[in-house]
Design an enzyme around this catalytic site. Structure first.
Site, PDB file in Angstrom:
ATOM      1  N   SER A  36       0.668  -1.253  -0.166  1.00 28.72           N
ATOM      2  CA  SER A  36       0.293  -0.024  -0.235  1.00 28.72           C
ATOM      3  C   SER A  36       0.898   1.657   0.142  1.00 28.72           C
ATOM      4  O   SER A  36       1.714   1.397   0.783  1.00 28.72           O
ATOM      5  CB  SER A  36      -1.119  -0.469   1.143  1.00 28.72           C
ATOM      6  OG  SER A  36      -1.345  -0.910   1.617  1.00 28.72           O
TER       7      SER A  36
HETATM    8  N1  SAH Z   1      -0.220  -4.645   3.929  1.00 27.64           N
HETATM    9  C1  SAH Z   1       0.820  -5.632   3.497  1.00 27.64           C
HETATM   10  C2  SAH Z   1      -0.814  -5.295   1.894  1.00 27.64           C
HETATM   11  C3  SAH Z   1      -0.593  -6.466   1.218  1.00 27.64           C
HETATM   12  S1  SAH Z   1      -1.563  -6.194  -0.446  1.00 27.64           S
HETATM   13  C4  SAH Z   1       1.844  -4.789   2.838  1.00 27.64           C
HETATM   14  O1  SAH Z   1       2.303  -3.980   3.196  1.00 27.64           O
HETATM   15  O2  SAH Z   1       2.798  -5.613   2.275  1.00 27.64           O
HETATM   16  C5  SAH Z   1      -3.271  -6.925   0.241  1.00 27.64           C
HETATM   17  C6  SAH Z   1      -3.210  -8.900   0.791  1.00 27.64           C
HETATM   18  O3  SAH Z   1      -4.049  -8.920   1.246  1.00 27.64           O
HETATM   19  C7  SAH Z   1      -1.587  -9.571  -0.484  1.00 27.64           C
HETATM   20  O4  SAH Z   1      -1.140 -10.388   0.490  1.00 27.64           O
HETATM   21  C8  SAH Z   1      -3.149 -10.690  -0.179  1.00 27.64           C
HETATM   22  O5  SAH Z   1      -2.704 -11.393  -1.046  1.00 27.64           O
HETATM   23  C9  SAH Z   1      -4.071 -10.154   0.516  1.00 27.64           C
HETATM   24  N2  SAH Z   1      -5.185 -11.108   0.921  1.00 27.64           N
HETATM   25  C10 SAH Z   1      -6.460 -11.473   0.391  1.00 27.64           C
HETATM   26  N3  SAH Z   1      -7.429 -11.726   1.156  1.00 27.64           N
HETATM   27  C11 SAH Z   1      -6.721 -12.467   2.108  1.00 27.64           C
HETATM   28  C12 SAH Z   1      -7.117 -13.527   2.995  1.00 27.64           C
HETATM   29  N4  SAH Z   1      -8.339 -13.703   3.118  1.00 27.64           N
HETATM   30  N5  SAH Z   1      -6.104 -13.475   4.306  1.00 27.64           N
HETATM   31  C13 SAH Z   1      -4.927 -13.191   4.003  1.00 27.64           C
HETATM   32  N6  SAH Z   1      -4.729 -12.472   2.861  1.00 27.64           N
HETATM   33  C14 SAH Z   1      -5.153 -11.637   2.158  1.00 27.64           C
END
Ligand code: SAH
Length: 269
Positions: free
Chosen positions: A113
């Site tokens: 993000s």
């Molecule tokens: N906070 C992260 C943002 C990653 S993007 C950072 O700083 O990099 C969001 C993430 O949510 C992705 O990696 C995706 O695989 C994960 N995601 C989506 N659905 C999910 C679920 N049901 N449980 C766990 N993770 C999930």
């Protein structure tokens, strides 16, 4: 805390890649802000390298100043954003974009993000708290950047990721920080993580059509949840940031600005 009270960081911009610098003291460690945060980043003095050979503290302070200019006022949040080296969480090819207010690819179709969004959500989550939050649950560890920021704002952070590849990558990215209060979990975050409940705060980095009931159930009374949620039904893809406060009288829901997050998905892969 005004920006003027911050200690000055080395006013040096050096993006030279390759040649590791001579050992230097904790880079951008939390040398200000709450004492609690100070203990959290334990980068050994004389750490051998800057990751990508980037002397990033001045660039990071510049980012923090921009975040403050965008209206982020929570001193602990600004301090955490200044402490965590975002360039260590992205591919080496993207290092020189690490402190721009932009989301970046982290592999497997996911993104880290924007700093502006991370700090906005963290500030909403803290809701003006004076000290650290208690236990926090993050859904969507991704590369681990936001989890690291949260670990400076809370007593314990549980962060869950459904993609094994990213869960492993986050573990690797976070190793150098040795954050004893950050617990990385591999699993489907749709179900939350009951073992750590109740949570003072829950934050989602992926957006679904509704907030799963499990998250609301695992939120403590007095706790706050911040998540992107698709506005309206169907696949219009429009998302807004939603805040849910769990009070003794029930749930209070607030819909804020439009955001753009990757989709919340079920199951693991
Ligand atoms: N906070 C992260 C943002 C990653 S993007 C950072 O700083 O990099 C969001 C993430 O949510 C992705 O990696 C995706 O695989 C994960 N995601 C989506 N659905 C999910 C679920 N049901 N449980 C766990 N993770 C999930």
């Amino acid at each position: 805390m005004s920006m003027k009270e911050r200690p000055s960081f080395p006013a040096r911009l050096d993006f030279s890649v390759g040649k590791p610098k001579a050992s230097r003291p904790v880079s951008g460690g939390v040398a200000h802000g709450a004492g609690a945060a100070r203990q959290a980043v334990r980068q050994p003095a004389g750490a051998p390298s800057q990751g990508h050979g980037m002397d990033s503290s001045a660039v990071r302070m510049n980012m923090v100043q921009k975040l403050a200019g965008q209206g982020i006022t929570d001193a602990l949040v600004l301090s955490a954003m200044g402490a965590i080296e975002r360039h260590r969480f992205v591919d080496s090819a993207l290092v020189n974009q690490a402190y721009e207010d932009t989301s970046l690819p982290i592999g497997l179709g996911q993104t880290i993000s924007k700093p502006g969004v991370v700090s906005r959500m963290a500030e909403l989550l803290r809701n003006g708290a004076s000290g650290r939050l208690g236990r926090v649950l993050e859904i969507g560890t991704g590369c681990g950047y936001q989890a690291a920021v949260l670990s400076l704002l809370a007593d314990e952070v549980y962060s869950i990721e459904r993609l094994r590849g990213l869960h492993d990558k986050a573990r690797e990215n976070l190793r150098h920080l040795r954050l004893a209060n950050l617990h990385l979990l591999f699993g489907d975050g749709m179900a939350g993580y009951a073992k750590g409940a109740p949570y003072a705060a829950i934050i989602a980095a992926a957006g679904g059509e509704a907030v799963p009931q499990a998250w609301v159930d695992q939120l403590a009374v007095g706790g706050r949840l911040v998540a992107p949620v698709s506005a309206g039904t169907g696949s219009s893809g429009k998302q807004a940031l939603m805040v849910i406060d769990k009070t003794a009288q029930g749930l209070r829901q607030t819909v804020l600005e439009a955001v753009h997050f990757v989709p919340l998905k079920s199951g693991v892969a």
